[in-house]
Design an enzyme around this catalytic site. Structure first.
Site, short mmCIF file in Angstrom:
data_model
loop_
_atom_site.label_atom_id
_atom_site.label_comp_id
_atom_site.label_asym_id
_atom_site.label_seq_id
_atom_site.Cartn_x
_atom_site.Cartn_y
_atom_site.Cartn_z
N GLY A 124 27.03 -30.78 -15.91
CA GLY A 124 27.04 -31.02 -14.47
C GLY A 124 25.75 -31.58 -13.92
CG HIS A 125 21.21 -31.29 -13.51
ND1 HIS A 125 20.06 -31.85 -13.99
CD2 HIS A 125 20.96 -31.00 -12.21
CE1 HIS A 125 19.13 -31.87 -13.04
NE2 HIS A 125 19.66 -31.37 -11.95
CG PHE A 126 22.59 -35.50 -12.30
CD1 PHE A 126 23.00 -34.78 -11.19
CD2 PHE A 126 21.24 -35.63 -12.56
CE1 PHE A 126 22.06 -34.22 -10.33
CE2 PHE A 126 20.31 -35.07 -11.71
CZ PHE A 126 20.72 -34.35 -10.59
#
Length: 140
Positions: free
Chosen positions: A43-45
């Site tokens: 999720g990052h990124f």
């Protein structure tokens, strides 16, 4: 396994893979191998994976905890209390090897201050002043 005897952290939150230098009460050099399959990269990124700065600081804090414990298992555990002068200089991405250098600053009773620097290929990724206190494991 020696690191796990000192730190209470476990996968996926154990962020120190190896200690290569330890001068008790003075300094420590450790490493975190940054892999593409780290859970935070999902999720990052997405499409542009970058290690979160807060986790780089956490890796420094874990390295500092090992230093503050003199690399020995103890009934005391360092707990992160504070951070000052944190600065981020470059991104850390999959494939990087994060070198963690920490030095002890002031030590008073059960509180210790230190300075940490995370580098990749000799280039500074992050720097911070760290503070921790020692607490008994059974009090946690």
């Amino acid at each position: 396994k020696d690191i796990e005897k000192i730190l209470p952290h476990r996968y996926p939150f154990l962020l120190v893979d190896r200690v290569t230098e330890l001068v008790p009460g003075e300094r420590l050099v450790a490493y975190k191998n940054v892999s593409a399959n780290e859970p935070f990269f999902q999720g990052h990124f997405p499409g542009n994976p970058v290690m979160p700065g807060v986790l780089i600081i956490e890796a420094l804090a874990q390295a500092a905890a090992i230093l503050m414990s003199d690399g020995q298992e103890s009934d005391l555990i360092p707990l992160f209390m504070g951070i000052d002068k944190a600065r981020f200089r470059r991104q850390v991405v999959p494939g990087d090897q994060l070198q963690l250098k920490v030095e002890v600053g002031q030590k008073r009773r059960n509180i210790c201050k230190g300075v940490g620097e995370a580098t990749v290929d000799g280039k500074v990724a992050a720097q911070a002043e760290l503070m921790a206190m020692f607490a008994k494991r059974e009090d946690l």
